[in-house]
Structures are given as structure tokens and as C-alpha cells.
Design an enzyme around this catalytic site. Structure first.
Site, PDB file in Angstrom:
ATOM      1  N   CYS A  15       0.806  -1.231   0.000  1.00 17.32           N
ATOM      2  CA  CYS A  15       0.000   0.000   0.000  1.00 17.32           C
ATOM      3  C   CYS A  15       0.830   1.268   0.000  1.00 17.32           C
ATOM      4  O   CYS A  15       0.495   2.244  -0.684  1.00 17.32           O
ATOM      5  CB  CYS A  15      -0.978  -0.013   1.171  1.00 17.32           C
ATOM      6  SG  CYS A  15      -0.204   0.038   2.819  1.00 17.32           S
TER       7      CYS A  15
ATOM      8  N   HIS B 154      -2.208   1.235   7.166  1.00 15.61           N
ATOM      9  CA  HIS B 154      -2.721   1.024   5.818  1.00 15.61           C
ATOM     10  C   HIS B 154      -3.123   2.369   5.234  1.00 15.61           C
ATOM     11  O   HIS B 154      -3.491   3.291   5.964  1.00 15.61           O
ATOM     12  CB  HIS B 154      -3.913   0.072   5.810  1.00 15.61           C
ATOM     13  CG  HIS B 154      -4.313  -0.350   4.427  1.00 15.61           C
ATOM     14  ND1 HIS B 154      -3.509  -1.144   3.634  1.00 15.61           N
ATOM     15  CD2 HIS B 154      -5.411  -0.065   3.671  1.00 15.61           C
ATOM     16  CE1 HIS B 154      -4.105  -1.343   2.474  1.00 15.61           C
ATOM     17  NE2 HIS B 154      -5.247  -0.693   2.463  1.00 15.61           N
TER      18      HIS B 154
ATOM     19  N   HIS C 190      -6.704   1.201  -3.479  1.00 18.45           N
ATOM     20  CA  HIS C 190      -5.581   0.889  -2.594  1.00 18.45           C
ATOM     21  C   HIS C 190      -4.989  -0.455  -2.975  1.00 18.45           C
ATOM     22  O   HIS C 190      -5.628  -1.280  -3.634  1.00 18.45           O
ATOM     23  CB  HIS C 190      -6.038   0.869  -1.131  1.00 18.45           C
ATOM     24  CG  HIS C 190      -7.085  -0.173  -0.828  1.00 18.45           C
ATOM     25  ND1 HIS C 190      -7.039  -0.992   0.264  1.00 18.45           N
ATOM     26  CD2 HIS C 190      -8.220  -0.528  -1.490  1.00 18.45           C
ATOM     27  CE1 HIS C 190      -8.084  -1.800   0.277  1.00 18.45           C
ATOM     28  NE2 HIS C 190      -8.813  -1.541  -0.773  1.00 18.45           N
TER      29      HIS C 190
END
Length: 439
Positions: A217, A282, A294
Site C-alpha cells: 500500500c 494502511h 488501494h
């Protein structure tokens, strides 16, 4: 006793007549569950749906063509097999192009809720056993689903006891859902970050990956912002979170970066993953509506995702980095960035190479010589392209200043990378000074 009956016989006759009247009025033998189900099943089996939408026809045809494909835990393609949500994700993507969520529970968050009576071919159907399972309604009381024993198969909402008893509802994808989950919605988006981000859709998730063939990510965020807007960010999520403009939840706009806590830390093979202790672990890019893009470990790829309660509960903050764009004004940074993650350089050799390629300036080979040959620069007056120096274990280390308190340097372990002068402990504690002025 006979005397009691004689005394109350008219009352008994009246109550008996009343009870008989109730039985005749309500006819309980005609409203049994069995007869209701039979009538309902008959209605759906004989139902005429008219001409189906071509997308619906394609979904059903593709799904039926996969009947017999074996069950595979976590599977989402015909080669390896399917689980129920992987099957739904696959046929919707292949037939319509939309990117359904990977988990059945997240699929259930989408669309308009339907009762059994409202189902139409192409709708999603959901069942709850040990977990939530999803399938596709094909009409006339039947649906396609994946079972562990038979793989992809067609079953009945009425004749198959398990599925009938565990049915929890149907969902119909709305026009808004179809639009927001389709990549074409974003290919011409006015925001350059979103146009760039959508180009990486379906890229495999690789924890720690540093190439566009597979990444995690934070690399995704670093890559997209650099390529779209010449915004340079550190490699890891917790450092990216330290920068940028904090955005109020009510003011989030497409292109803003969303940070989350407590998600996506399992399954990378490291039980002691340090990310579990970070304030954020994240990150994704908001694309509008209730969606983000993402690099998802759960999805195993870069994906469009509905920001459901799971993501809403994990949300920490949004950041905007527009003010950090270098706007194609600094050739030294552009050249340096082409070598990100490369391990082909020594620390001073990287700085020397960038200066020669971007400005045609030859500077000394070693960090000590570079330190002794330039003009000193105060930390408060740093400019992009200045050379920064740090005390290493055996010698000086040099790096390029790229603005916003960020340095780009060649590391023996990580290759060429970006670090913050204050938030990186080594850089903060070992900073010696800066130089400029080579001719």
C-alpha cells in the site's frame, strides 16, 4: 352434571358456533407454510422476466459455463478454482468490468437489499453458515454458487434445504455502484492522482514490493503521487502520515490520501510485524463517493473498495499533499527519482551520478571530499539540490535534499530511498550539515 349442561347449553352452543365461524373465516389449512412455499415457488418457476439486460445475460452465461469448476479456498479464477465470493467477483469483472469486493461480507454491503420475492436474474444472493457466502440468482428460483463438495453448481432456493434455510437476503447493484466500481469512471478523472492510480488496478499485492510488478500500500501511494504530481514521499506508511496537510473528514476530496489503523497486517509471514504497533498501517486514495483505490493484501491486488463500516471504523485521518509538488522544476530530483530502490550505487556515488546526469557538474567521489569542497549551508536555508551529510559508522554519508525536510540517498540495505530529516531517527541524530556551490 346433566343439570349443569342444561343450565349452560345455550352458552356452549354460542361459543361453539363462534369458534366454527373463526375456522371458516381464516381457513388455516390454506395458509400453511408448506402451501405458501409451494405457491411462491410455482410463481417464480413460471415467472416471465422479459428480455434480459445484455450484461445480465453475460453474467449468467459465463457463470453457467463455469459449472463444475472445483472449490478452492480463497480462489478467484477458473485455473485454480473458486470460493463463493471469488466466483462472484470473477464473473462480474469478466462480464461487466466492475470490480466487486473480494469478501462476501463486503459484497453484501453493496447494492439495494432484496427479499426473496424481489429477486431478478443477475442479482446477488447471500447465505450465512459459518461465514457469509454469495451467489448469483439465475431466475426461476435457482442460483449459481460454489460449494466445497461440488464446486460451481446451480441450486434451488426452494428445493435445497440448506440454502433455503440459510438465505439472508439478496442485493441488486445500483447504477451508482456499477459506475463507482468500474475503472472507466476514473480514466479521464480531472484529478491527476486518480488518473495515475487507476493505471495500477489489478497489480498484485506484494508485501515490501518495490516495483510496479507488485507492491504494497505505501509503495502504491509513493509511486502514484510521484508519477502524477511530482510529490515525493517516504516509503513507509507511518512516515507518509507525518507529512502533508491534515484534512477534516467532512472536507475530503478525490485525490486525498486516507490512513487507517489496525488493518492489513496479517498474512505477510511475519508474526512480529512492526506495523501492528504503528498509529497507522494502511493507506489508500479517495476517488469520490464512498470509494477508494488501494493496494490490498486481502484482495491480493490493487482494488477499488467501498468504504464500508469496516474501513470507517479503522479510519484515522486524511492528508493532502498538493503543496509538496515540485511541478517539474528540479532536474536534479527528477533524475534522482529514476533510481529509487536501485542498489547500484554507493552513498556518495549516487549523489555524484545525479549531479553529473542532471546538471553536468562533476563533484568529488567520496563523501569526505564532497564535504570539504562545497560551501556550508545552514539547515534553515536548505534548497533543493543541496547535498546533506551524516555521520556513518566509519565515514561520512551524503544525500540529496529534495525539499520539505526530505532526503534521498543510497542505502546498502534498501537501495535509493527517501527519508525525513526529523522523523527518521538515524538522520535526525547523525546530521552533520549541508553543502552547495560546486562549479
Amino acid at each position: 352434571m346433566d343439570q349443569w349442561i342444561q343450565q349452560y347449553k345455550w352458552a356452549l352452543l354460542l361459543w361453539t358456533s363462534f369458534l366454527l365461524l373463526l375456522v371458516l373465516l381464516f381457513k388455516p389449512w390454506e395458509t400453511s407454510t408448506f402451501d405458501t412455499d409451494v405457491s411462491f415457488e410455482k410463481e417464480h418457476i413460471e415467472k416471465d422476466y422479459g428480455e434480459l439486460n445484455p450484461d445480465v445475460e453475460e453474467i449468467i452465461e459465463l457463470g453457467k459455463g463455469l459449472m463444475g469448476t472445483p472449490f478452492h479456498s480463497g480462489g478467484n479464477n477458473p485455473e485454480k478454482g473458486f470460493n463463493s465470493s471469488g466466483f462472484v467477483q470473477y464473473i462480474y469483472k469478466e462480464a461487466t468490468g466492475i470490480r466487486m469486493p473480494r469478501l462476501a461480507a463486503h459484497q453484501y454491503d453493496l447494492g439495494k437489499k432484496l427479499s426473496k420475492e424481489e429477486l431478478y436474474p443477475g442479482d446477488l444472493v447471500f447465505f450465512e453458515g459459518d461465514t457469509i457466502m454469495s451467489g448469483v440468482y439465475t431466475g426461476h428460483g435457482e442460483f449459481l454458487v460454489v460449494s466445497q463438495s461440488n464446486g460451481v453448481e446451480q441450486r434451488s432456493l426452494f428445493a435445497d434445504g440448506f440454502w433455503s434455510e440459510h438465505f439472508i437476503g439478496g442485493k441488486r447493484m445500483t447504477d451508482e455502484d456499477m459506475r463507482d466500481l468500474h475503472p472507466s469512471t476514473y480514466t479521464d478523472h480531472p484529478h491527476p492522482i486518480i488518473r495515475e492510480a487507476i493505471m495500477y488496478l489489478d497489480t498484485p499485492y506484494v508485501f515490501g514490493g518495490n516495483t510496479t510488478n507488485g507492491f504494497d500500500c505505501s509503495f502504491f501511494i509513493q509511486q502514484v503521487l510521484r508519477e502524477s504530481s511530482e510529490i515525493y514521499l517516504p516509503r513507509v506508511t507511518k512516515d507518509q502520515f507525518q507529512l502533508g496537510e491534515e484534512i477534516d473528514k467532512d472536507d475530503i476530496k478525490p485525490g486525498d490520501v486516507l490512513f487507517f489503523s489496525g488493518v492489513d497486517t496479517q498474512g505477510n509471514g511475519n508474526e512480529n510485524d512492526p506495523r501492528m504497533d504503528w498509529d497507522v498501517n494502511h493507506v489508500g486514495i479517495y476517488v469520490g463517493g464512498e470509494y477508494m483505490i488501494h493496494a490490498s493484501r486481502t484482495e491480493k491486488m490493487t482494488q477499488l473498495s467501498f468504504i464500508n463500516d469496516y474501513w470507517g471504523d479503522a479510519f484515522v485521518e486524511a492528508r493532502r499533499y498538493d503543496h509538496m509538488s515540485l511541478n517539474d522544476e528540479f532536474a536534479v530530483v527528477q533524475e534522482a527519482s529514476t533510481h529509487l530502490f536501485s542498489k547500484d550505487f554507493t552513498t556518495p556515488g549516487f549523489v555524484k551520478h545525479v549531479y553529473e546526469k542532471s546538471m553536468g557538474i562533476t563533484i568529488p567521489t567520496t563523501a569526505e571530499e564532497q564535504w570539504n569542497s562545497g560551501s556550508p549551508v545552514n539547515r534553515d536555508h536548505l534548497e533543493i539540490g543541496d547535498i546533506l551529510f551524516f555521520q556513518g559508522s566509519n565515514s561520512y554519508l551524503s544525500a540529496l535534499y529534495i525539499g520539505h525536510d526530505l532526503a534521498m540517498f543510497a542505502s546498502s540495505s534498501a537501495g535509493v530511498t527517501i527519508r525525513h530529516l526529523d522523523y527518521d531517527e538515524f538522520f535526525k541524530e547523525n546530521y552533520l550539515g549541508a553543502r552547495r556551490g560546486w562549479v
